[in-house]
Write a protein that holds these residues in place. Structure first.
Motif, mmCIF file in Angstrom:
data_model
loop_
_atom_site.group_PDB
_atom_site.id
_atom_site.type_symbol
_atom_site.label_atom_id
_atom_site.label_comp_id
_atom_site.label_asym_id
_atom_site.label_seq_id
_atom_site.Cartn_x
_atom_site.Cartn_y
_atom_site.Cartn_z
ATOM 1 N N THR A 1 39.030 4.666 12.642
ATOM 2 C CA THR A 1 39.195 3.781 13.785
ATOM 3 C C THR A 1 37.920 3.003 14.065
ATOM 4 O OG1 THR A 1 40.868 5.227 14.783
ATOM 5 C CG2 THR A 1 39.762 3.678 16.249
ATOM 6 N N TRP A 2 36.766 3.676 13.959
ATOM 7 C CA TRP A 2 35.479 2.985 14.120
ATOM 8 C C TRP A 2 35.326 1.891 13.058
ATOM 9 C CZ3 TRP A 2 32.432 2.990 18.167
ATOM 10 C CH2 TRP A 2 32.343 4.107 18.998
ATOM 11 N N ALA A 3 35.644 2.231 11.819
ATOM 12 C CA ALA A 3 35.472 1.266 10.725
ATOM 13 C C ALA A 3 36.402 0.067 10.901
ATOM 14 C CB ALA A 3 35.731 1.946 9.378
ATOM 15 N N GLY A 4 37.670 0.329 11.229
ATOM 16 C CA GLY A 4 38.608 -0.761 11.446
ATOM 17 C C GLY A 4 38.200 -1.628 12.624
ATOM 18 N N SER A 5 37.712 -0.997 13.689
ATOM 19 C CA SER A 5 37.252 -1.753 14.853
ATOM 20 C C SER A 5 36.087 -2.658 14.498
ATOM 21 C CB SER A 5 36.842 -0.790 15.976
ATOM 22 O OG SER A 5 37.917 0.028 16.372
ATOM 23 N N ALA A 6 35.162 -2.139 13.690
ATOM 24 C CA ALA A 6 34.004 -2.934 13.294
ATOM 25 C C ALA A 6 34.426 -4.171 12.506
ATOM 26 C CB ALA A 6 33.042 -2.077 12.471
ATOM 27 N N LEU A 7 35.394 -4.009 11.604
ATOM 28 C CA LEU A 7 35.880 -5.152 10.828
ATOM 29 C C LEU A 7 36.555 -6.186 11.727
ATOM 30 C CD1 LEU A 7 37.354 -3.443 7.624
ATOM 31 C CD2 LEU A 7 35.458 -5.086 7.702
ATOM 32 N N ILE A 8 37.378 -5.721 12.659
ATOM 33 C CA ILE A 8 38.103 -6.636 13.535
ATOM 34 C C ILE A 8 37.143 -7.388 14.457
ATOM 35 C CG2 ILE A 8 39.751 -6.762 15.452
ATOM 36 C CD1 ILE A 8 41.207 -4.364 14.122
ATOM 37 N N VAL A 9 36.224 -6.647 15.100
ATOM 38 C CA VAL A 9 35.283 -7.283 16.017
ATOM 39 C C VAL A 9 34.349 -8.222 15.263
ATOM 40 C CG1 VAL A 9 33.374 -6.878 17.608
ATOM 41 C CG2 VAL A 9 35.420 -5.439 17.720
ATOM 42 N N GLY A 10 33.852 -7.765 14.105
ATOM 43 C CA GLY A 10 32.972 -8.623 13.316
ATOM 44 C C GLY A 10 33.658 -9.909 12.887
ATOM 45 N N ALA A 11 34.906 -9.793 12.446
ATOM 46 C CA ALA A 11 35.661 -10.979 12.033
ATOM 47 C C ALA A 11 35.881 -11.918 13.212
ATOM 48 C CB ALA A 11 36.999 -10.563 11.426
ATOM 49 N N GLY A 12 36.206 -11.353 14.371
ATOM 50 C CA GLY A 12 36.418 -12.182 15.545
ATOM 51 C C GLY A 12 35.167 -12.922 15.968
ATOM 52 N N LEU A 13 34.019 -12.267 15.887
ATOM 53 C CA LEU A 13 32.763 -12.921 16.261
ATOM 54 C C LEU A 13 32.413 -14.043 15.286
ATOM 55 C CD1 LEU A 13 30.641 -9.826 17.357
ATOM 56 C CD2 LEU A 13 31.627 -11.603 18.831
ATOM 57 N N VAL A 14 32.677 -13.814 13.997
ATOM 58 C CA VAL A 14 32.442 -14.886 13.012
ATOM 59 C C VAL A 14 33.292 -16.103 13.342
ATOM 60 C CG1 VAL A 14 32.786 -15.555 10.598
ATOM 61 C CG2 VAL A 14 31.689 -13.378 11.145
ATOM 62 N N VAL A 15 34.564 -15.870 13.678
ATOM 63 C CA VAL A 15 35.456 -16.974 14.028
ATOM 64 C C VAL A 15 34.937 -17.720 15.252
ATOM 65 C CG1 VAL A 15 37.752 -17.509 14.948
ATOM 66 C CG2 VAL A 15 37.516 -16.038 12.943
ATOM 67 N N PHE A 16 34.523 -16.969 16.291
ATOM 68 C CA PHE A 16 34.025 -17.604 17.501
ATOM 69 C C PHE A 16 32.798 -18.469 17.228
ATOM 70 C CE2 PHE A 16 36.072 -14.102 20.128
ATOM 71 C CZ PHE A 16 37.020 -14.949 20.664
ATOM 72 N N PHE A 17 31.833 -17.908 16.511
ATOM 73 C CA PHE A 17 30.580 -18.630 16.308
ATOM 74 C C PHE A 17 30.751 -19.805 15.351
ATOM 75 C CE2 PHE A 17 28.610 -14.436 17.574
ATOM 76 C CZ PHE A 17 28.212 -14.889 18.823
ATOM 77 N N ARG A 18 31.591 -19.649 14.342
ATOM 78 C CA ARG A 18 31.854 -20.778 13.447
ATOM 79 C C ARG A 18 32.591 -21.889 14.177
ATOM 80 N NH1 ARG A 18 29.289 -21.686 8.810
ATOM 81 N NH2 ARG A 18 31.144 -22.783 8.024
ATOM 82 N N GLU A 19 33.522 -21.489 15.059
ATOM 83 C CA GLU A 19 34.249 -22.483 15.835
ATOM 84 C C GLU A 19 33.297 -23.232 16.766
ATOM 85 O OE1 GLU A 19 37.803 -24.406 17.332
ATOM 86 O OE2 GLU A 19 37.450 -23.158 15.583
ATOM 87 N N GLY A 20 32.386 -22.498 17.396
ATOM 88 C CA GLY A 20 31.448 -23.129 18.305
ATOM 89 C C GLY A 20 30.470 -24.053 17.618
ATOM 90 N N ALA A 21 30.214 -23.824 16.319
ATOM 91 C CA ALA A 21 29.250 -24.641 15.586
ATOM 92 C C ALA A 21 29.860 -25.924 15.040
ATOM 93 C CB ALA A 21 28.661 -23.829 14.430
ATOM 94 N N ARG A 22 31.189 -26.048 15.069
ATOM 95 C CA ARG A 22 31.843 -27.228 14.503
ATOM 96 C C ARG A 22 31.623 -28.433 15.397
ATOM 97 N NH1 ARG A 22 37.604 -25.823 14.771
ATOM 98 N NH2 ARG A 22 37.972 -27.786 13.710
ATOM 99 N N PRO A 23 31.290 -29.591 14.845
ATOM 100 C CA PRO A 23 31.162 -30.794 15.662
ATOM 101 C C PRO A 23 32.526 -31.262 16.135
ATOM 102 C CG PRO A 23 30.997 -31.361 13.350
ATOM 103 C CD PRO A 23 31.037 -29.847 13.412
#
Length: 349
Positions: free
Chosen positions: A319-341
């Motif tokens: 559960t810890w490992a799956g949570s880390a993958l989900i949260v990490g993926a979500g943060l990548v999406v957020f930050f990449r989205e925020g960086a787009r012009p």
């Protein structure tokens, strides 16, 4: 989870005509371009904390009351509190909208997402259900391709794949709770995330044109109507008698008057419902979603904390490992989205 529960909308293009709408101009958006990220972050943290309290209180009540009764009482109290806040945002005139169908559809998506999520919370450990729900931004990314015409690069696509790998990891029998519940229950938070993401994509496509209090009132009213219909159809508990599935029993058991010991929980749920609806709606009107949305992940450590303190639950290694993958993926999406012009970057939704 609540009407604009964790994780919320990813920053997106705002149509120019939405920026110039009368309601946005009247309530401090659009032309005025409110930019208060510190207050937005404070509000999102307050809203997410209220969501986590709401979730464990509903889990506490899930053994004795039907979900639609809990939702009805919660929404009635939350609606009363939000109507008080509405006085400071233009009064009942703020409820006027040119898109009543949109608000109804958004409300139905939120109600369906809530019902699905809490049906899982009644059975699954709180942290596991919460972590699975956090795939919502990944669904938003995928749905934005066909419905918003957005281009998603390889980094965000890889993040989506990694996030769903985390979901699969949490489905294996060794994950906490996976060996004692049916596989369908483990998919309920994922289904809730999809419904929630569909609502957010709809909001991004058409634009929100109402005050924070008005948005919360539309949602709370939809909750009241749907839960009342549940009472009319299944309030006597006749459907619950024919199932042994704990999630379905939570949805369909008979209504009964709360005991004196349970009324503080019901009142607490109603109070935090008002806080949730207002704080999340206000936060996303005050600051860019790419700035404040990552703070919604505060909900996961809070779910772990309440699960441990209140229910004696502690996540397994998977559960810890799956949570880390989900949260990490979500943060990548957020930050990449925020960086787009984007042409309307200063616009607030």
């Amino acid at each position: 989870m609540q009407e604009c529960s964790p994780p919320a909308q990813v920053a997106g293009r705002t149509p120019e005509k939405a920026l110039l709408s009368p309601s946005r101009a009247r309530y401090g958006e659009g032309m005025s371009r409110i930019d208060r990220p510190a207050l937005g972050i404070l509000l999102i943290c307050a809203g997410v904390t209220a969501i986590s309290v709401n979730d464990f209180q509903i889990k506490l009540l899930s053994g004795g009351y039907p979900l639609h009764q809990i939702v009805f009482i919660r929404s009635a109290i939350g609606l009363a509190l939000t109507l008080v806040l509405l006085r400071f945002e233009g009064g009942f005139a703020a409820l006027r909208t040119a898109t009543p169908g949109l608000h109804l559809l958004r409300g139905l998506f939120v109600v369906a997402a809530n019902m699905t999520f809490y049906a899982a919370v009644a059975v699954l450990p709180l942290a596991q259900a919460t972590a699975l729900f956090f795939v919502a931004p990944l669904f938003i990314t995928l749905l934005s391709i066909p419905f918003l015409g957005e281009r998603v690069g390889p980094v965000r696509l890889f993040a989506v794949v990694a996030g769903f790998a985390g979901v699969l990891l949490m489905q294996v029998p060794e994950a906490e709770g996976a060996g004692t519940v049916s596989p369908g229950v483990l998919l309920l938070p994922v289904a809730a995330a999809f419904l929630y993401a569909s609502m957010q994509v709809l909001t991004r496509k058409l634009g929100a044109q109402a005050s924070a209090a008005a948005l919360a009132i539309y949602i709370q009213t939809t909750f009241l109507i749907v839960s009342a219909l549940f009472f009319l159809v299944a309030g006597d508990g006749r459907f619950a008698e024919h199932t042994t599935n704990d999630s379905l029993r939570f949805l369909l058991r008979a209504w009964h008057w709360p005991t004196p010991e349970d009324w503080p929980l019901f009142l607490g749920i109603g109070a935090v419902a008002g806080v949730i609806g207002y704080c999340l709606s206000a936060a996303y009107r005050l600051a860019n979603a790419s700035i404040i949305a990552p703070f919604e992940y505060l909900g996961l450590p809070l779910a772990i904390l309440w699960g441990w303190l209140v229910f004696g639950e502690w996540p397994s290694v998977l559960t810890w490992a799956g949570s880390a993958l989900i949260v990490g993926a979500g943060l990548v999406v957020f930050f990449r989205e925020g960086a787009r012009p984007r042409p309307n970057r200063a616009a607030r939704r």
